[in-house]
Design a protein around this motif. Structure first.
Motif, PDB file in Angstrom:
ATOM      1  N   GLY A 171       0.612  -1.581   0.005  1.00  0.00           N
ATOM      2  CA  GLY A 171      -0.597   0.100   0.059  1.00  0.00           C
ATOM      3  C   GLY A 171       0.833   1.300  -0.004  1.00  0.00           C
ATOM      4  N   GLU A 172      -0.031   2.576  -0.480  1.00  0.00           N
ATOM      5  CA  GLU A 172       0.983   3.735  -0.293  1.00  0.00           C
ATOM      6  C   GLU A 172       0.157   4.887   0.304  1.00  0.00           C
ATOM      7  OE1 GLU A 172       2.662   6.416  -4.034  1.00  0.00           O
ATOM      8  OE2 GLU A 172       0.988   5.049  -4.188  1.00  0.00           O
ATOM      9  N   VAL A 173       1.054   5.584   1.629  1.00  0.00           N
ATOM     10  CA  VAL A 173       0.244   6.700   2.121  1.00  0.00           C
ATOM     11  C   VAL A 173       0.562   8.072   1.796  1.00  0.00           C
ATOM     12  CG1 VAL A 173       0.313   7.478   4.514  1.00  0.00           C
ATOM     13  CG2 VAL A 173       0.460   4.710   4.306  1.00  0.00           C
ATOM     14  N   VAL A 174      -0.632   8.517   2.032  1.00  0.00           N
ATOM     15  CA  VAL A 174       0.193  10.314   1.470  1.00  0.00           C
ATOM     16  C   VAL A 174      -0.315  11.087   2.916  1.00  0.00           C
ATOM     17  CG1 VAL A 174      -0.842  12.353   0.497  1.00  0.00           C
ATOM     18  CG2 VAL A 174      -0.248  10.085  -1.034  1.00  0.00           C
ATOM     19  N   LEU A 175       1.029  11.622   3.695  1.00  0.00           N
ATOM     20  CA  LEU A 175       0.371  12.653   4.827  1.00  0.00           C
ATOM     21  C   LEU A 175      -0.172  14.022   4.284  1.00  0.00           C
ATOM     22  CD1 LEU A 175       2.644  11.214   6.850  1.00  0.00           C
ATOM     23  CD2 LEU A 175       0.846  10.948   7.225  1.00  0.00           C
ATOM     24  N   CYS A 176      -0.729  14.590   5.287  1.00  0.00           N
ATOM     25  CA  CYS A 176      -1.321  16.615   4.924  1.00  0.00           C
ATOM     26  C   CYS A 176      -0.469  17.011   4.506  1.00  0.00           C
ATOM     27  CB  CYS A 176      -2.185  16.558   6.068  1.00  0.00           C
ATOM     28  SG  CYS A 176      -2.298  17.989   6.101  1.00  0.00           S
ATOM     29  N   HIS A 177       0.683  16.576   5.425  1.00  0.00           N
ATOM     30  CA  HIS A 177       1.567  18.380   5.720  1.00  0.00           C
ATOM     31  C   HIS A 177       2.622  17.656   5.050  1.00  0.00           C
ATOM     32  CE1 HIS A 177      -0.739  19.917   8.124  1.00  0.00           C
ATOM     33  NE2 HIS A 177      -1.420  19.040   9.038  1.00  0.00           N
ATOM     34  N   ASP A 178       3.699  16.084   4.990  1.00  0.00           N
ATOM     35  CA  ASP A 178       4.555  15.877   3.847  1.00  0.00           C
ATOM     36  C   ASP A 178       4.904  16.968   2.590  1.00  0.00           C
ATOM     37  OD1 ASP A 178       7.192  13.267   4.106  1.00  0.00           O
ATOM     38  OD2 ASP A 178       6.554  13.438   2.445  1.00  0.00           O
ATOM     39  N   PRO A 179       5.892  17.079   3.042  1.00  0.00           N
ATOM     40  CA  PRO A 179       6.998  18.511   2.024  1.00  0.00           C
ATOM     41  C   PRO A 179       6.747  18.163   0.644  1.00  0.00           C
ATOM     42  CG  PRO A 179       8.682  18.084   3.423  1.00  0.00           C
ATOM     43  CD  PRO A 179       7.383  16.946   4.021  1.00  0.00           C
ATOM     44  N   VAL A 180       7.395  16.310   0.454  1.00  0.00           N
ATOM     45  CA  VAL A 180       7.472  15.554  -0.286  1.00  0.00           C
ATOM     46  C   VAL A 180       7.072  15.511  -1.643  1.00  0.00           C
ATOM     47  CG1 VAL A 180       8.671  14.052  -1.482  1.00  0.00           C
ATOM     48  CG2 VAL A 180       9.649  14.624   1.365  1.00  0.00           C
ATOM     49  N   PRO A 181       6.260  15.967  -3.002  1.00  0.00           N
ATOM     50  CA  PRO A 181       5.464  15.777  -3.556  1.00  0.00           C
ATOM     51  C   PRO A 181       5.396  14.516  -3.950  1.00  0.00           C
ATOM     52  CG  PRO A 181       7.188  16.826  -5.033  1.00  0.00           C
ATOM     53  CD  PRO A 181       7.640  16.229  -3.429  1.00  0.00           C
ATOM     54  N   THR A 182       3.745  14.449  -3.995  1.00  0.00           N
ATOM     55  CA  THR A 182       3.704  12.484  -4.665  1.00  0.00           C
ATOM     56  C   THR A 182       2.700  12.580  -5.515  1.00  0.00           C
ATOM     57  OG1 THR A 182       0.906  13.114  -3.631  1.00  0.00           O
ATOM     58  CG2 THR A 182       2.501  12.544  -2.003  1.00  0.00           C
ATOM     59  N   VAL A 183       2.710  11.701  -5.832  1.00  0.00           N
ATOM     60  CA  VAL A 183       2.267  11.382  -7.822  1.00  0.00           C
ATOM     61  C   VAL A 183       1.107  12.153  -7.546  1.00  0.00           C
ATOM     62  CG1 VAL A 183       3.355   9.496  -8.118  1.00  0.00           C
ATOM     63  CG2 VAL A 183       1.408   8.983  -7.826  1.00  0.00           C
ATOM     64  N   TYR A 184       0.062  12.627  -6.463  1.00  0.00           N
ATOM     65  CA  TYR A 184      -0.945  12.436  -6.590  1.00  0.00           C
ATOM     66  C   TYR A 184      -1.365  14.342  -6.117  1.00  0.00           C
ATOM     67  CZ  TYR A 184      -1.631   7.423  -5.490  1.00  0.00           C
ATOM     68  OH  TYR A 184      -2.006   6.168  -5.569  1.00  0.00           O
ATOM     69  N   ASP A 185      -0.300  14.755  -5.863  1.00  0.00           N
ATOM     70  CA  ASP A 185      -0.274  16.080  -6.386  1.00  0.00           C
ATOM     71  C   ASP A 185      -0.838  17.090  -7.124  1.00  0.00           C
ATOM     72  OD1 ASP A 185       0.408  16.265  -3.665  1.00  0.00           O
ATOM     73  OD2 ASP A 185       2.467  16.648  -3.538  1.00  0.00           O
ATOM     74  N   LEU A 186      -1.104  18.514  -7.212  1.00  0.00           N
ATOM     75  CA  LEU A 186      -1.964  18.536  -8.392  1.00  0.00           C
ATOM     76  C   LEU A 186      -0.876  18.975  -9.603  1.00  0.00           C
ATOM     77  CD1 LEU A 186      -4.253  20.284  -9.286  1.00  0.00           C
ATOM     78  CD2 LEU A 186      -3.370  22.664  -8.239  1.00  0.00           C
ATOM     79  N   ALA A 187       0.215  19.118  -9.167  1.00  0.00           N
ATOM     80  CA  ALA A 187       1.700  19.793 -10.110  1.00  0.00           C
ATOM     81  C   ALA A 187       1.767  18.692 -10.524  1.00  0.00           C
ATOM     82  CB  ALA A 187       2.663  19.987  -9.264  1.00  0.00           C
ATOM     83  N   MET A 188       1.624  17.322 -10.303  1.00  0.00           N
ATOM     84  CA  MET A 188       1.946  16.015 -10.983  1.00  0.00           C
ATOM     85  C   MET A 188       0.169  16.159 -11.448  1.00  0.00           C
ATOM     86  SD  MET A 188       4.805  15.947 -10.211  1.00  0.00           S
ATOM     87  CE  MET A 188       5.176  13.632 -11.073  1.00  0.00           C
ATOM     88  N   SER A 189      -0.826  16.573 -11.886  1.00  0.00           N
ATOM     89  CA  SER A 189      -2.226  16.166 -12.625  1.00  0.00           C
ATOM     90  C   SER A 189      -2.604  16.720 -13.746  1.00  0.00           C
ATOM     91  CB  SER A 189      -2.912  16.202 -11.549  1.00  0.00           C
ATOM     92  OG  SER A 189      -2.706  15.242 -10.119  1.00  0.00           O
ATOM     93  N   ASP A 190      -3.323  16.286 -14.741  1.00  0.00           N
ATOM     94  CA  ASP A 190      -3.377  17.301 -15.572  1.00  0.00           C
ATOM     95  C   ASP A 190      -4.822  17.767 -15.294  1.00  0.00           C
ATOM     96  OD1 ASP A 190      -4.339  16.340 -19.310  1.00  0.00           O
ATOM     97  OD2 ASP A 190      -4.414  18.110 -17.906  1.00  0.00           O
ATOM     98  N   PRO A 191      -5.872  18.898 -14.990  1.00  0.00           N
ATOM     99  CA  PRO A 191      -6.565  19.055 -15.036  1.00  0.00           C
ATOM    100  C   PRO A 191      -7.932  19.050 -15.757  1.00  0.00           C
ATOM    101  CG  PRO A 191      -5.162  20.880 -14.274  1.00  0.00           C
ATOM    102  CD  PRO A 191      -4.512  19.833 -15.146  1.00  0.00           C
ATOM    103  N   GLU A 192      -7.352  18.461 -16.866  1.00  0.00           N
ATOM    104  CA  GLU A 192      -8.406  18.496 -17.869  1.00  0.00           C
ATOM    105  C   GLU A 192      -8.394  16.788 -18.217  1.00  0.00           C
ATOM    106  OE1 GLU A 192      -8.180  22.073 -19.352  1.00  0.00           O
ATOM    107  OE2 GLU A 192      -9.181  20.511 -20.281  1.00  0.00           O
ATOM    108  N   ALA A 193      -7.856  16.263 -17.404  1.00  0.00           N
ATOM    109  CA  ALA A 193      -8.339  14.731 -17.211  1.00  0.00           C
ATOM    110  C   ALA A 193      -9.662  14.394 -16.021  1.00  0.00           C
ATOM    111  CB  ALA A 193      -7.135  13.953 -16.969  1.00  0.00           C
ATOM    112  N   GLY A 194      -9.378  15.322 -15.003  1.00  0.00           N
ATOM    113  CA  GLY A 194      -9.890  15.800 -14.338  1.00  0.00           C
ATOM    114  C   GLY A 194     -11.639  15.115 -14.801  1.00  0.00           C
TER     115      GLY A 194
END
Length: 277
Positions: A254-277
């Motif tokens: 499994g994978e864990v994302v935390l609210c405050h961790d500073p490291v970017p994740t693949v789920y963060d907005l900068a890694m996402s394409d809004p047009e795919a939402g």
């Protein structure tokens, strides 16, 4: 189903306060919230992050003003909740469900922005908020002026949701949308009634573990901070058992994302394409 995390603000903290054995250097923490695109329920917010309502709103009491001066959150204008919704072609009125993982200011400050939404939250924790005096709520980190006046009438409590089993060592929880795609999992330790979200239908099971730890490193390396961090925990003794459960979940794939961790994740907005939402 798609899950996107945005960063509402930055908060600086000395590493040794959030990581046992850490140094005095400052760590720039994120303050995440999430946007779920559910195939049936539609767009769903998970918390709201910090918004101006917590830092400059007219309804702020004296203690909330002091809180802002002490923590000094730096709002991230580009990833405030309303601009992020706009990037996906959405407005506040399109949000009919907000999942509230717990009642701290950096998770609820924008609830009043969504007058048409229902709030999925711990009704047991809300009952305790209602039973306490304002001073008692402050000791639990709850600023009641941040709740919409009609919060209770729009509350969709976890106790009304069906309970289901989970996997990967994560205990069962409340099935938020009735299809097993998003399960609310109790995460005791940090805050009264805190729960995280298990997304079981993704390619890799994901738990949004909210504030179990501030840093993923503290979780994976068993470096839960001690005093004085434990002073602000609802149940300091529960933090490590909850962390151990999440480590087991990660060990089983499994994978864990935390609210405050500073490291970017693949789920963060900068890694996402809004047009795919």
């Amino acid at each position: 189903m798609k899950v996107v995390f945005a960063n509402s603000a930055w908060v600086n903290a000395a590493e040794r306060l959030i990581l046992r054995g850490g140094g005095w250097q400052s760590v720039r923490l994120r303050v995440r919230y999430a946007l779920i695109f559910h195939p049936v329920t539609g767009p769903v917010l998970v918390d709201t992050g910090y918004t101006p309502e917590a830092l400059s709103g007219e309804r702020r009491g004296r203690m909330l003003r002091l809180y802002g001066r002490l923590l000094k959150p730096e709002l991230n204008a580009a990833e405030q909740v309303l601009p992020v919704l706009s990037r996906f072609g959405l407005s506040a009125d399109d949000i009919r469900t907000v999942v509230v993982t717990h009642f701290h200011a950096d998770h609820i400050s924008g609830l009043s922005l969504f007058p048409k939404a229902r709030f999925i939250a711990s009704d047991a924790a809300w009952a305790r908020v209602r039973s306490r005096t304002p001073r008692q709520n402050l000791r639990h980190g709850v600023f009641t002026e941040l709740f919409p006046a009609d919060f209770e009438t729009r509350l969709d409590g976890l106790s009304s949701k069906p309970r289901v089993e989970a996997n990967g060592g994560v205990p069962g929880g409340a099935d938020l949308f009735g299809d097993g795609s998003v399960i609310a999992v109790d995460l005791p330790g940090h805050a009264d009634g805190q729960f995280g979200l298990l997304f079981s239908g993704l390619d890799r099971p994901l738990v949004y573990a909210v504030d179990v730890q501030w840093l993923l490193q503290a979780l994976t390396e068993s470096r839960t901070p001690g005093f004085p961090a434990t002073l602000i925990a609802e149940d300091a003794g529960a933090i490590e058992p909850t962390s151990a459960m999440l480590r087991h979940f990660m060990d089983t794939g499994g994978e864990v994302v935390l609210c405050h961790d500073p490291v970017p994740t693949v789920y963060d907005l900068a890694m996402s394409d809004p047009e795919a939402g």
